[in-house]
Motif scaffolding. Structure first.
Motif, PDB file in Angstrom:
ATOM      1  N   LYS A 111      18.161  14.180  -8.594  1.00 13.80           N
ATOM      2  CA  LYS A 111      19.136  14.704  -9.554  1.00 13.80           C
ATOM      3  C   LYS A 111      19.174  16.238  -9.512  1.00 13.80           C
ATOM      4  N   SER A 112      18.012  16.864  -9.345  1.00 17.01           N
ATOM      5  CA  SER A 112      17.995  18.325  -9.225  1.00 17.01           C
ATOM      6  C   SER A 112      18.677  18.760  -7.933  1.00 17.01           C
ATOM      7  N   HIS A 117      23.524  20.998  -5.170  1.00 16.47           N
ATOM      8  CA  HIS A 117      24.601  20.788  -4.197  1.00 16.47           C
ATOM      9  C   HIS A 117      25.956  21.104  -4.808  1.00 16.47           C
ATOM     10  N   PHE A 118      26.236  20.530  -5.964  1.00 11.03           N
ATOM     11  CA  PHE A 118      27.551  20.740  -6.569  1.00 11.03           C
ATOM     12  C   PHE A 118      27.705  22.147  -7.128  1.00 11.03           C
ATOM     13  N   ALA A 119      26.606  22.756  -7.561  1.00 10.83           N
ATOM     14  CA  ALA A 119      26.688  24.137  -8.045  1.00 10.83           C
ATOM     15  C   ALA A 119      27.068  25.091  -6.918  1.00 10.83           C
ATOM     16  N   ASP A 136      24.142  18.808 -14.436  1.00  6.80           N
ATOM     17  CA  ASP A 136      23.552  19.753 -15.386  1.00  6.80           C
ATOM     18  C   ASP A 136      22.875  18.984 -16.524  1.00  6.80           C
ATOM     19  N   ASP A 137      23.598  18.022 -17.072  1.00  9.42           N
ATOM     20  CA  ASP A 137      23.069  17.251 -18.193  1.00  9.42           C
ATOM     21  C   ASP A 137      21.864  16.411 -17.768  1.00  9.42           C
ATOM     22  N   GLN A 177      17.680  29.099 -12.478  1.00 12.31           N
ATOM     23  CA  GLN A 177      18.899  28.764 -11.753  1.00 12.31           C
ATOM     24  C   GLN A 177      19.468  27.417 -12.185  1.00 12.31           C
ATOM     25  N   GLN A 178      18.606  26.563 -12.725  1.00 11.95           N
ATOM     26  CA  GLN A 178      19.049  25.254 -13.208  1.00 11.95           C
ATOM     27  C   GLN A 178      19.630  25.326 -14.621  1.00 11.95           C
TER      28      GLN A 178
END
Length: 241
Positions: A111-112, A117-119, A136-137, A177-178
């Motif tokens: 999930k991280s 990837h999408f960020a 994110d969620d 960054q997360q």
């Protein structure tokens, strides 16, 4: 001697932390995942999922031929069992740790990784609002899982520091960054700060695989080759009979 086929990502650093905690000799075999080393036939023989890290133990228990292990969780369980450290011997304690190793492999890491990837995806990829919000969620939820786990025990598996802690830690060093506020997760923060101060964790996190590569040094042709190789992967054909 242990050969660790490695690139300095969170998945690789899980294993170098354990190797440093065990204080055993090992050799880093660089596996440059940006260049595509993970698709080379000799690497696929030890890691058929074309992912690093992969381990080759030239001195396995009982002797005989070298033992190769792929997937970071399996590698860590192998090393912990071989050396009799960081994985409890009793049934309850052992599975307390193993279930959290599985949690990390099935939840925190993937999930991280999807969040990252999408960020990083370019705007040309289209509307990624839903994907970015979902991951994110989900990453935020997983920090909550760790925080709730750690509110009444010092380590993830209980009173003892185990591979469950080592495997989870590298995916949390990028908390800023997360988009995570550490003060929201005070029990996790206490654990994170303690692990960050461990000398073996510091050494394991610092392991490299050669000099850093300057992306600007790549020719347009090499950049295009890597894009085709690394993105939108589909099944590889089986070898000819």
């Amino acid at each position: 001697m242990i050969d660790l086929h490695y690139w300095p990502t969170p998945n690789g650093k899980k294993v170098t932390i354990l190797l440093e905690e065990l204080e055993i000799p090992y050799r880093i075999v660089p596996c440059h995942i940006g260049r595509g080393d993970q698709f080379e036939p000799e690497f696929l023989r030890i890691s058929p999922n074309n992912r690093m890290p992969a381990l080759v133990d030239h001195d396995p228990p009982g002797g005989g031929d070298p033992v190769s292990v792929f997937e970071s969780g399996a590698i860590m369980m192998y090393l912990a069992e071989k050396h009799g450290r960081f994985l409890p011997a009793d049934l309850r304690g052992r599975y307390e740790a193993i279930q959290w190793v599985m949690w990390q492999m099935a939840n925190q890491g993937p999930k991280s990784g999807e969040r990252g990837h999408f960020a990083r995806a370019p705007e040309s990829a289209g509307d990624l609002t839903y994907a970015r919000r979902r991951f994110d969620d989900e990453v935020h939820r997983l920090y909550g899982v760790l925080n709730n786990r750690l509110y009444d025990r010092p380590y993830i598996a209980g009173e003892a520091y185990t591979i469950a802690d080592m495997i989870s830690y590298p995916w949390t060093v990028g908390w800023k960054q997360q988009g995570i506020d550490l003060d929201e997760f005070r029990y996790f923060k206490r654990w994170f700060e303690e692990l960050s101060a461990r000398p073996a964790v510091e050494r394991g996190m610092a392991v490299t695989a050669g000099p850093a590569e300057d992306p600007a040094s790549l020719t347009p042709e090499e950049q295009e080759r890597r894009r085709k190789l690394l993105y939108n992967q589909r099944a590889r054909p089986a070898p000819a009979a």
